[in-house]
Scaffold this motif. Structure first.
Motif, PDB file in Angstrom:
ATOM      1  N   TYR A   1     -16.529  18.673  22.784  1.00  0.00           N
ATOM      2  CA  TYR A   1     -15.534  19.892  22.809  1.00  0.00           C
ATOM      3  C   TYR A   1     -15.978  21.069  23.156  1.00  0.00           C
TER       4      TYR A   1
ATOM      5  N   GLY B   1      -6.071  15.023  19.448  1.00  0.00           N
ATOM      6  CA  GLY B   1      -7.254  14.540  20.336  1.00  0.00           C
ATOM      7  C   GLY B   1      -7.763  13.179  20.161  1.00  0.00           C
TER       8      GLY B   1
ATOM      9  N   ARG C   1     -11.744  20.756  26.139  1.00  0.00           N
ATOM     10  CA  ARG C   1     -10.873  20.150  27.014  1.00  0.00           C
ATOM     11  C   ARG C   1     -10.927  18.559  27.091  1.00  0.00           C
ATOM     12  N   ALA C   2     -12.055  17.978  26.700  1.00  0.00           N
ATOM     13  CA  ALA C   2     -12.614  16.896  26.711  1.00  0.00           C
ATOM     14  C   ALA C   2     -11.749  16.062  25.765  1.00  0.00           C
ATOM     15  N   VAL C   3     -11.418  14.841  26.463  1.00  0.00           N
ATOM     16  CA  VAL C   3     -10.911  13.609  25.824  1.00  0.00           C
ATOM     17  C   VAL C   3     -11.805  12.764  25.441  1.00  0.00           C
TER      18      VAL C   3
ATOM     19  N   ALA D   1     -16.344  18.943  33.118  1.00  0.00           N
ATOM     20  CA  ALA D   1     -15.370  19.809  32.892  1.00  0.00           C
ATOM     21  C   ALA D   1     -15.063  20.708  34.054  1.00  0.00           C
TER      22      ALA D   1
ATOM     23  N   ASN E   1     -12.902  18.472  36.199  1.00  0.00           N
ATOM     24  CA  ASN E   1     -11.850  17.795  35.597  1.00  0.00           C
ATOM     25  C   ASN E   1     -10.984  18.602  34.627  1.00  0.00           C
ATOM     26  N   THR E   2      -9.603  18.607  34.554  1.00  0.00           N
ATOM     27  CA  THR E   2      -8.782  19.364  33.981  1.00  0.00           C
ATOM     28  C   THR E   2      -9.130  18.731  32.360  1.00  0.00           C
ATOM     29  N   ALA E   3      -9.174  17.609  32.216  1.00  0.00           N
ATOM     30  CA  ALA E   3      -9.465  16.872  31.003  1.00  0.00           C
ATOM     31  C   ALA E   3     -10.343  15.807  30.928  1.00  0.00           C
TER      32      ALA E   3
ATOM     33  N   TYR F   1      -9.162  18.879  15.961  1.00  0.00           N
ATOM     34  CA  TYR F   1      -9.709  17.793  16.667  1.00  0.00           C
ATOM     35  C   TYR F   1      -9.866  16.545  15.587  1.00  0.00           C
TER      36      TYR F   1
ATOM     37  N   SER G   1     -17.087  21.490  26.945  1.00  0.00           N
ATOM     38  CA  SER G   1     -15.745  21.429  28.057  1.00  0.00           C
ATOM     39  C   SER G   1     -14.715  22.289  27.588  1.00  0.00           C
TER      40      SER G   1
END
Length: 274
Positions: free
Chosen positions: A127, A202, A133-135, A101, A104-106, A152, A130
């Motif tokens: 989640y 998500g 922000r995690a995908v 995180a 990386n933005t996502a 999510y 991060s």
């Protein structure tokens, strides 16, 4: 970056390279230079002194100093995508997720090992660490998570999405040799099914409850690519391939197989009375 370098990880890594070549125009040999794998002996690099490199891993062995620990590798490579496929539970530690995180933005985190007890991390952990922000996607199902002002619904990355549709497309078009391109077509067909409503919560996969419709769409994508590449053998080529696919589906809504039953009229019995 893959945690694991078995058949599953290598298969995914190969398809990523193929997808980059097909969709982005990057030559395959250049594309796989962006893909790194870590096995039980550490990061797969050229001339690795510990354990060597087997033939099927060799294309993914890049120039780099040997490294052993996943956390150190993540800090060094700063990957945008982290994929777990080695059935080592909890290997995606809070520190690793936080590191992902941080650059990386996502951050894309796929914990694909199953069953749930073997997952690299849970959806909630991805989640929480991060900052939401995690995908995230996983091989095992995880419950809905509420936090960071959002709900999510993590998607389950399972081969149950692919095999029914891919097989349907192969059977309907008469493909005799199932190459990797069939599975790339299937993956593209599945991706086309993802809606904005899925992304909003998500989820990177459509709901499994729509599997029948998903299979038709995947089979249609496989059919289109098969006729384009000349690997189909069912002719004449159907003009509307989706309609053709639907016509081949087994219809399990059928009438009763019991014979028709008729009641004797009461008048007939009266005539038999003595």
């Amino acid at each position: 970056l893959f945690q694991g370098a078995g058949e599953a990880a290598l298969g995914i890594a190969n398809l990523i390279g193929m997808a980059m070549e097909k969709r982005e125009g990057i030559p395959y040999n250049e594309a796989i230079k962006k893909v790194w794998l870590k096995d039980s002996r550490g990061l797969i690099v050229k001339d690795r002194p510990e354990g060597g490199i087997s033939e099927h891993k060799a294309p993914f062995a890049h120039e780099h100093a040997p490294m052993a620990e996943l956390g150190d590798i993540v800090k060094e490579l700063k990957p945008t995508v982290l994929i777990g496929a080695a059935a080592i539970p909890n290997v995606f530690t809070p520190e690793i997720i936080k590191d992902m995180a941080s650059f990386n933005t996502a951050p894309i985190i796929f914990a694909l090992s199953n069953p749930t007890s073997k997952a690299e991390c849970t959806a909630e952990q991805a989640y929480v660490h991060s900052d939401g922000r995690a995908v995230f996607a996983s091989g095992s199902p995880f419950p809905t998570y509420k936090g960071f002002g959002k709900t999510y619904e993590p998607g389950q990355g399972n081969n149950a999405y692919i095999f029914p549709g891919a097989s349907l497309g192969v059977i309907c078009t008469g493909i005799h040799h199932i190459s990797d391109s069939v599975f790339l077509s299937a993956a593209e067909g599945l991706a086309d099914m993802v809606q904005d409503s899925d992304i909003a919560v998500g989820r990177l996969y459509p709901p499994l409850s729509a599997l029948r419709e998903i299979s038709v769409k995947i089979a249609t994508k496989v059919a289109i690519e098969a006729y384009k590449s000349g690997t189909a053998s069912t002719y004449p080529e159907p003009e509307d391939k989706e309609t053709f696919i639907r016509q081949q589906l087994y219809d399990y809504s059928y009438d009763t197989s019991l014979p028709a039953r008729y009641e004797w009229p009461q008048e007939a019995f009266k005539k038999l009375e003595i």
